[in-house]
Design an enzyme around this catalytic site. Sequence first.
Site, PDB file in Angstrom:
ATOM      1  N   HIS A 206       8.704 -27.021  24.367  1.00 36.16           N
ATOM      2  CA  HIS A 206       7.940 -25.920  23.447  1.00 36.16           C
ATOM      3  C   HIS A 206       9.156 -25.621  22.211  1.00 36.16           C
ATOM      4  O   HIS A 206       8.879 -25.337  21.138  1.00 36.16           O
ATOM      5  CB  HIS A 206       8.022 -24.589  24.011  1.00 36.16           C
ATOM      6  CG  HIS A 206       6.745 -24.850  24.939  1.00 36.16           C
ATOM      7  ND1 HIS A 206       5.498 -25.226  24.562  1.00 36.16           N
ATOM      8  CD2 HIS A 206       6.509 -24.470  26.191  1.00 36.16           C
ATOM      9  CE1 HIS A 206       4.532 -24.825  25.516  1.00 36.16           C
ATOM     10  NE2 HIS A 206       5.301 -24.449  26.623  1.00 36.16           N
TER      11      HIS A 206
ATOM     12  N   HIS B  11       9.174 -28.376  19.776  1.00 41.08           N
ATOM     13  CA  HIS B  11       8.093 -28.158  18.678  1.00 41.08           C
ATOM     14  C   HIS B  11       8.306 -27.244  17.812  1.00 41.08           C
ATOM     15  O   HIS B  11       7.858 -27.218  16.484  1.00 41.08           O
ATOM     16  CB  HIS B  11       6.710 -27.584  19.803  1.00 41.08           C
ATOM     17  CG  HIS B  11       5.414 -28.016  19.306  1.00 41.08           C
ATOM     18  ND1 HIS B  11       4.371 -27.507  19.699  1.00 41.08           N
ATOM     19  CD2 HIS B  11       4.980 -28.300  17.825  1.00 41.08           C
ATOM     20  CE1 HIS B  11       3.223 -27.826  18.813  1.00 41.08           C
ATOM     21  NE2 HIS B  11       3.514 -28.449  17.978  1.00 41.08           N
TER      22      HIS B  11
ATOM     23  N   HIS C  34      10.688 -28.740  30.413  1.00 39.05           N
ATOM     24  CA  HIS C  34       9.357 -28.075  29.855  1.00 39.05           C
ATOM     25  C   HIS C  34       9.584 -27.403  28.923  1.00 39.05           C
ATOM     26  O   HIS C  34       9.005 -27.211  27.820  1.00 39.05           O
ATOM     27  CB  HIS C  34       8.544 -27.455  31.014  1.00 39.05           C
ATOM     28  CG  HIS C  34       7.474 -26.934  30.594  1.00 39.05           C
ATOM     29  ND1 HIS C  34       6.056 -27.625  30.800  1.00 39.05           N
ATOM     30  CD2 HIS C  34       6.910 -25.817  29.931  1.00 39.05           C
ATOM     31  CE1 HIS C  34       4.973 -27.006  30.281  1.00 39.05           C
ATOM     32  NE2 HIS C  34       5.644 -25.796  29.933  1.00 39.05           N
ATOM     33  N   GLU C  35      10.346 -26.245  29.120  1.00 44.09           N
ATOM     34  CA  GLU C  35      10.374 -24.989  27.882  1.00 44.09           C
ATOM     35  C   GLU C  35      11.127 -25.603  26.856  1.00 44.09           C
ATOM     36  O   GLU C  35      10.883 -25.177  25.692  1.00 44.09           O
ATOM     37  CB  GLU C  35      10.952 -23.893  28.569  1.00 44.09           C
ATOM     38  CG  GLU C  35      10.287 -23.192  29.467  1.00 44.09           C
ATOM     39  CD  GLU C  35       8.890 -22.650  29.231  1.00 44.09           C
ATOM     40  OE1 GLU C  35       8.791 -22.536  27.850  1.00 44.09           O
ATOM     41  OE2 GLU C  35       7.882 -22.452  29.984  1.00 44.09           O
TER      42      GLU C  35
END
Length: 679
Positions: free
Chosen positions: A472, A475, A468-469
Amino acid sequence: MADTANPFLSPSSLPYQLPPFTEIRDEHYLPAFEHGFEEQLAEIDAIVATDAPADFEKTMLPLERSGQTLQRVAEVFFNKSSSDSTDFTNALEEEIAPRLAAHQDAIRLNPALYARIASLHERLDDLGLDAEARYLVERYYAEFTLAGAGLGDAEKEKLREYNQRLSTLTTRFEKNLLADTNELAVVFDSADELDGLGEGELSAAAQAAAERGLDGKYVVTLVLPTGHPWLADLTRRESRERIMAASRARGIRGGDNDNRDLVLEITRLRAERARLLGFDTHAAYVTADQTARTPEAVADMLGRLAPAAARNARAEQADLQAQLAEGETVEAWDWAHLTSAVRAEKFDVDFAAMRPYFEAERVLQDGVFHAANRLYGISFTERPDLVAYHPDARVFEARNEDGSELGLYILDLYTRDSKRGGAWMNPLVSQSGLLDTPTVVVNNLNVPKPAAGEPTLLTYDETNTLFHEFGHALHGLFARVTYPRFAGTNVFRDFVEFPSQVNEMWMLWPEVLENYAVHYRTGERMPQDLVDRLHASESFNEGFATSEYLAAALLDQAWHRITADDEVTDVAAFEAQALTAVGLHNPAVPPRYASTYFAHTFSGGYDAGYYSYIWSEVLDADTVEWFRENGGLTRDNGDRFRSRLLGVGGSKDPLEAYRDFRGRAAEIEPLLKRRGLDR
């Protein structure tokens, strides 16, 4: 005059402008902040010093170029204060927070600057701007207007008072929470009390005790959410109860670290500030500049999900009750443990048995990095010659498939008393074509660190969190924009979780899982029948998972839908009333965060915005369907997702970017199916 030797006063000469951590000293921070404040205000004064009509080149470009010293010191300092705090950083953050708020107000409430931006906005169709430049004007005008730039002088002065006081209170909330979390770490005298834990967890607990001078004992440090990942494995009910009690006690014990008065004052001031800005509630103020637009839209969606989630949780609770002896009832500290038993009985899935397949280095290199390579063609090489801010933080260089530079990725995996709870991504250097700056991003997690020489075995949830992290981080790495305002993850708050949630998909994708899920001792791959059983159980316990999340999201909304005239004096009573009103007041399923340790909403920037996770999950679930329909983990799919979504950063309306990627707006049905809410 600022010290010319201060490393923050000019861009770093290191690769990718990595901050020169070996040169940075405590005494550099405050002078750099003060120099940064003075420098940016002078730059703003220069913009508004002319009587000539506003144009884009002499207004927006210098505005975007302003504040570079402040940006450099702020990104480094606030990463340090959250990931490796000290008494010095705690004291300086309390001093700097209101000054930073005042500085931001000096810019956003500057009437001459606002007039120039408003003039550009009025003439937008006549300026001949490209799409990104046009959107820049639109965003600045919207943000300045919402920030109060159009208020009168008296109202602006009151607004400044609110903003500075709130910055002080939210900083204090975070510091109180970290201190109370450390104080409430649970000490056990023997390994017998931790029966059920594996060697890695016991090693981590012994190491945590040794670091506190408690040799021979075991310390269970708390995580940010209410539940602790070890509750699933601990066989002794009294040990589970002690951990849960400690978790729930944060911020409500009286004394210096009690957060109840802070919660009441923060929410009251936010409501008063919202009224000053022309909104009935803080939730209305926040959502006005998000994709949701109104708190009613948020309430409609959450209200659609809550009854089904509560119903499913009650059905799950009945299954768990059957596991207990007559006369016993399911308590919050029992849920994870009993769920493991029921999951094993129904699906023959044991998450504890999976941990040997989730060795951290293998997950990182052959899972997280491998998926990114398969999808986007990028590669990661560790750079031990580049020093990060803490010995546990590792630096990796990311490159595109053609060998061109992409950026630096820093991973700070382990928990420590100086690190706040949870997991997150920060930028240290943000990409911009205008400033010719590269990209450096950081992922922080809170995995217990085993003793030297012992392997780090991740839980299922920790593995998911790393994927998940890293979403980020991608991105932040992929965004290629002209203006720093749009760099990386600078998107609407209720969109920012979307790319990270999509990246979770690859954790169990067959080509990825078979590459990293290898037993750390035997070298055997995770058996396919275990993987099949895991997939069969994917919607199991989703009633609990959805309910605990929605309880927190709705609690956040409740606090921020009070008006300036409402009088709230009791935190616990308000919580109970808010959860009862939406059918989620179930003692066995407490909110993922209670108010006094709800860092997202009272210190983390997700105030009235914790709904963002499930709001973004609508897009995420719909995107997962798209990948499945179009061949999954392929370079063509990765290139499309990168170019049309991740790569645009905040330079485009996010829902427009989503429609460009998907070919239509997102549909909610995939989310309902994923969470078992479609029946």
